[in-house]
Enzyme design. Structure first.
Site, short mmCIF file in Angstrom:
data_model
loop_
_atom_site.label_atom_id
_atom_site.label_comp_id
_atom_site.label_asym_id
_atom_site.label_seq_id
_atom_site.Cartn_x
_atom_site.Cartn_y
_atom_site.Cartn_z
N ASP A 19 67.90 -115.90 -27.64
CA ASP A 19 66.85 -116.91 -27.44
C ASP A 19 65.80 -116.83 -28.54
O ASP A 19 65.58 -115.76 -29.11
CB ASP A 19 66.22 -116.67 -26.05
CG ASP A 19 65.40 -117.86 -25.59
OD1 ASP A 19 65.55 -118.96 -26.16
OD2 ASP A 19 64.59 -117.69 -24.67
N HIS A 36 68.72 -122.10 -35.64
CA HIS A 36 70.10 -121.80 -35.20
C HIS A 36 70.92 -121.25 -36.38
O HIS A 36 71.69 -120.32 -36.21
CB HIS A 36 70.77 -123.06 -34.63
CG HIS A 36 70.08 -123.59 -33.40
ND1 HIS A 36 69.71 -122.78 -32.34
CD2 HIS A 36 69.70 -124.85 -33.05
CE1 HIS A 36 69.12 -123.52 -31.40
NE2 HIS A 36 69.10 -124.77 -31.81
N LEU A 130 86.75 -104.54 -31.46
CA LEU A 130 85.75 -105.24 -30.64
C LEU A 130 86.28 -106.58 -30.13
O LEU A 130 86.94 -107.32 -30.88
CB LEU A 130 84.50 -105.48 -31.50
CG LEU A 130 83.41 -106.36 -30.91
CD1 LEU A 130 82.68 -105.63 -29.78
CD2 LEU A 130 82.41 -106.79 -31.97
N SER A 197 68.63 -117.12 -16.83
CA SER A 197 69.12 -118.41 -17.32
C SER A 197 70.60 -118.68 -17.03
O SER A 197 71.33 -119.12 -17.92
CB SER A 197 68.83 -118.56 -18.82
OG SER A 197 67.46 -118.50 -19.06
N GLU A 208 71.92 -103.04 -16.89
CA GLU A 208 70.57 -102.69 -17.34
C GLU A 208 70.06 -103.85 -18.18
O GLU A 208 70.81 -104.40 -19.01
CB GLU A 208 70.60 -101.41 -18.18
CG GLU A 208 71.02 -100.18 -17.42
CD GLU A 208 70.04 -99.81 -16.32
OE1 GLU A 208 68.82 -100.06 -16.47
OE2 GLU A 208 70.50 -99.29 -15.28
C1 FPP Z 1 68.48 -120.36 -28.05
O1 FPP Z 1 67.36 -120.60 -28.86
C2 FPP Z 1 69.75 -120.44 -28.77
C3 FPP Z 1 70.75 -121.32 -28.51
C4 FPP Z 1 70.67 -122.34 -27.47
C5 FPP Z 1 71.99 -121.34 -29.27
C6 FPP Z 1 72.44 -120.06 -29.89
C7 FPP Z 1 73.34 -120.39 -31.00
C8 FPP Z 1 73.44 -119.74 -32.20
C9 FPP Z 1 72.73 -118.51 -32.52
C10 FPP Z 1 74.29 -120.29 -33.25
C11 FPP Z 1 75.72 -120.52 -32.92
C12 FPP Z 1 76.43 -119.31 -32.49
C13 FPP Z 1 77.63 -118.93 -32.92
C14 FPP Z 1 78.31 -117.82 -32.22
C15 FPP Z 1 78.34 -119.55 -34.05
P1 FPP Z 1 66.42 -121.80 -28.44
O2 FPP Z 1 66.83 -122.99 -29.21
O3 FPP Z 1 66.43 -121.97 -26.97
O4 FPP Z 1 65.03 -121.28 -28.92
P2 FPP Z 1 63.58 -121.63 -28.29
O5 FPP Z 1 63.60 -121.13 -26.87
O6 FPP Z 1 62.65 -120.86 -29.17
O7 FPP Z 1 63.40 -123.11 -28.39
#
Ligand code: FPP
Length: 249
Positions: A19, A36, A130, A197, A208
């Site tokens: 997050d 992202h 892994l 979430s 944990e």
């Molecule tokens: C949350 O941050 C993150 C996501 C909803 C997506 C996570 C995706 C990646 C890290 C990239 C793709 C992953 C792979 C494995 C290729 P947010 O957007 O909710 O952040 P905020 O809460 O600060 O708005």
């Protein structure tokens, strides 16, 4: 810090809620999508660190069921990022003996995403290091409802006896059960939110929790090692008392 880690007590399964990408982007004066993109660097770094420490399963919450309701351009950007990352990294995963897996409603992803994902899963299926599990179009409630539907069908078809249903049988119908993924010992969430979430709701019964204020794009090997050290300092009681545990040991 890596030297301080007890190699005989590494969690076999670590689940991560990545997050804070959006907040990272805002802080750096860029578009959410940039957050992202930087988040992918952290995915790579943490995957490498987990592999080095001998973690067996690393499950990353890459796209939740609820994420479909984000603005269309952001959903599209996340899907593009997923396709380009898998395309770029598949051979590297394979070279490092990493097996790629997915949990979630994968059929709801755009077909190009499914194709890229399935090819990488196929390419890495015999690897023994892994297991990198991507939770895609995933939510814990979706998974539980889905499992319940299948159980109801099997009861109706006379394949299982409703009276025999217990924790283990139920868990075997979950995405993780079907794929042989154990419950996580450790769940990490970045960016300081104190929430689950809708992630692995059944599986985290005794996990944990480690929550850090660090935003996901800033989460690196050192932060990952810190989370493992914190885990190693905990006493896992599974509902028992400390005294009962010390008698067993
Ligand atoms: C949350 O941050 C993150 C996501 C909803 C997506 C996570 C995706 C990646 C890290 C990239 C793709 C992953 C792979 C494995 C290729 P947010 O957007 O909710 O952040 P905020 O809460 O600060 O708005």
């Amino acid at each position: 810090m890596k030297q301080e880690i007890d190699k005989s007590n590494i969690p076999a399964h670590i689940a991560i809620i990545m997050d804070g990408n959006g907040r990272w982007a805002k802080k750096n004066g860029s578009m959410r999508v940039k957050g992202h993109q930087h988040g992918v660097k952290s995915v790579r770094e943490v995957t490498e660190a987990a592999g080095e420490l001998g973690v067996k399963y690393l499950t990353m919450y890459a796209f939740s069921t609820e994420n479909w309701s984000r603005p269309e351009y952001e959903v599209t950007a996340l899907m593009h990022l997923l396709v380009s990352t898998i395309r770029k990294e598949a051979r590297n995963l394979n070279k490092n003996n990493i097996k790629l897996m997915a949990i979630g409603n994968v059929e709801s992803l755009p077909s190009v995403c499914q194709k890229e994902l399935n090819e990488a899963i196929k390419l890495t299926k015999d690897n023994t290091g892994l297991n990198l599990v991507l939770a895609l179009s995933y939510s814990g409630r979706w998974e539980i409802v889905n499992a319940t539907k299948k159980i109801a069908e099997d009861v109706k078809a006379g394949k299982i006896d409703a009276d025999k249903l217990d924790d283990n049988l139920f868990a075997s119908y979950l995405e993780t059960g079907v794929k042989g993924i154990p419950d996580p010992e450790l769940m990490i969430r970045t960016s300081g939110e104190m929430r689950i979430s809708n992630y692995l709701l059944w599986q985290i019964a005794y996990s944990e929790l480690y929550i850090t204020d660090t935003l996901w794009p800033d989460f690196n090997k050192e932060e990952f090692n810190k989370a493992i050290l914190s885990y190693q300092q905990r006493e896992r009681r599974f509902g028992k008392t400390s005294e009962q545990l010390s008698k067993v040991n």
